[in-house]
Motif scaffolding. Structure first.
Motif, short mmCIF file in Angstrom:
data_model
loop_
_atom_site.label_atom_id
_atom_site.label_comp_id
_atom_site.label_asym_id
_atom_site.label_seq_id
_atom_site.Cartn_x
_atom_site.Cartn_y
_atom_site.Cartn_z
N ARG A 1 53.37 37.26 41.07
CA ARG A 1 54.10 36.49 41.16
C ARG A 1 54.44 34.79 40.25
O ARG A 1 55.03 34.72 39.77
N HIS A 2 52.90 34.52 41.11
CA HIS A 2 52.67 33.11 41.26
C HIS A 2 51.15 33.14 39.87
O HIS A 2 50.28 33.98 40.34
N TYR A 3 51.70 32.52 38.84
CA TYR A 3 50.23 31.58 37.85
C TYR A 3 49.26 30.30 38.72
O TYR A 3 50.52 29.25 39.07
N ASN A 4 48.19 30.57 38.23
CA ASN A 4 47.62 29.26 38.73
C ASN A 4 47.63 29.16 37.55
O ASN A 4 48.00 29.34 36.67
N GLY B 1 40.43 25.89 37.91
CA GLY B 1 39.36 25.72 36.18
C GLY B 1 38.16 26.13 37.33
O GLY B 1 37.09 27.00 37.43
N LEU B 2 37.62 24.94 38.15
CA LEU B 2 36.02 24.63 38.28
C LEU B 2 35.97 26.32 39.94
O LEU B 2 34.90 27.01 40.36
N ALA B 3 37.23 26.66 40.54
CA ALA B 3 37.62 27.24 41.50
C ALA B 3 37.42 28.94 41.28
O ALA B 3 36.40 29.96 41.59
N ARG C 1 34.26 29.73 40.15
CA ARG C 1 32.80 30.06 41.74
C ARG C 1 33.70 31.00 42.21
O ARG C 1 32.76 31.59 43.74
N GLY C 2 34.58 31.52 41.85
CA GLY C 2 34.91 33.07 42.38
C GLY C 2 35.76 32.95 43.39
O GLY C 2 36.18 33.57 44.77
N ARG C 3 36.47 31.60 43.67
CA ARG C 3 37.40 31.34 44.95
C ARG C 3 38.72 30.99 44.60
O ARG C 3 39.33 30.11 45.69
#
Length: 211
Positions: free
Chosen positions: A129-132, A115-117, A120-122
């Protein structure tokens, strides 16, 4: 070893044609769910306007049904589509093992980190295929939210027949508030989802053509 393979009882991912991100059944059930939600929300706003819970009403221009009876007809028709298609979506996810592969493992620390990433747009979006962790939490949340919407809706529809469920939800009037709040959370999810699609248009293309 992948995170999914570390979970007991999870079948290996079925082979998909090269370049395919979402199988056809997933895309079909996704768009049918989207249609059902759109009809239910807009017709639900018209139903709400007939007996508002709070000190506001929705503009008629964004509601569906024209009048109370028409809105109820649209609402009940979409209800069967949402329940039937939603169950099919869930069963296919479970049968294929996709539910556990895509949405687990999940941890509060991982959600906070991603969420923090994202703020920050990172947060990378190279492999769709992969969910964060934020995506995993959001999709699991909306599944639970839809379940609450359906259960509270049953109380509003057939309060006498679902008396036990009505009492579990705190009574008819409380069920109305639960239903409204669940609807508002669903609309908020859709708004954020559309914003993310606008930021990463490839996700829309993948859900339309599978690649």
């Amino acid at each position: 070893m992948s995170a999914a393979s570390e979970l007991p009882g999870i079948a290996p991912a079925p082979a998909l044609p090269s370049g395919v991100i979402h199988p056809r059944w997933l895309r079909l059930t996704h768009w049918l769910n989207a249609l059902a939600v759109l009809i239910m929300v807009t017709s639900g706003w018209r139903i709400y306007n007939a007996s508002p819970l709070y000190d506001f009403r929705f503009p008629d221009a964004i509601t569906l049904g024209g009048w109370l009876a028409g809105a109820l007809n649209w609402h009940f028709a979409a209800m069967w589509l949402l329940v039937g298609n939603g169950l099919l979506y869930l069963l296919l996810n479970l049968a294929s093992g996709r539910l556990f592969r895509r949405f687990f493992p999940l941890s509060p620390r991982g959600v906070l980190h991603d969420g923090l990433a994202a703020l920050r747009g990172r947060l990378p979006h190279g492999d769709l295929r992969h969910y964060n962790q934020v995506q995993k939490a959001a999709y699991l949340f909306v599944m639970l939210d839809l379940l609450v919407l359906v259960l509270s809706g049953l109380v509003l529809w057939k309060s006498v027949q679902f008396a036990t469920l009505r009492e579990l939800l705190g009574g008819y009037e409380t069920a109305r508030h639960v239903h409204f709040v669940s609807m508002a959370l669903l609309v908020a999810f859709v708004a954020v989802h559309l914003a993310m699609v606008a930021l990463v248009p490839r996700t829309l293309l993948a859900m339309l053509r599978g690649r």
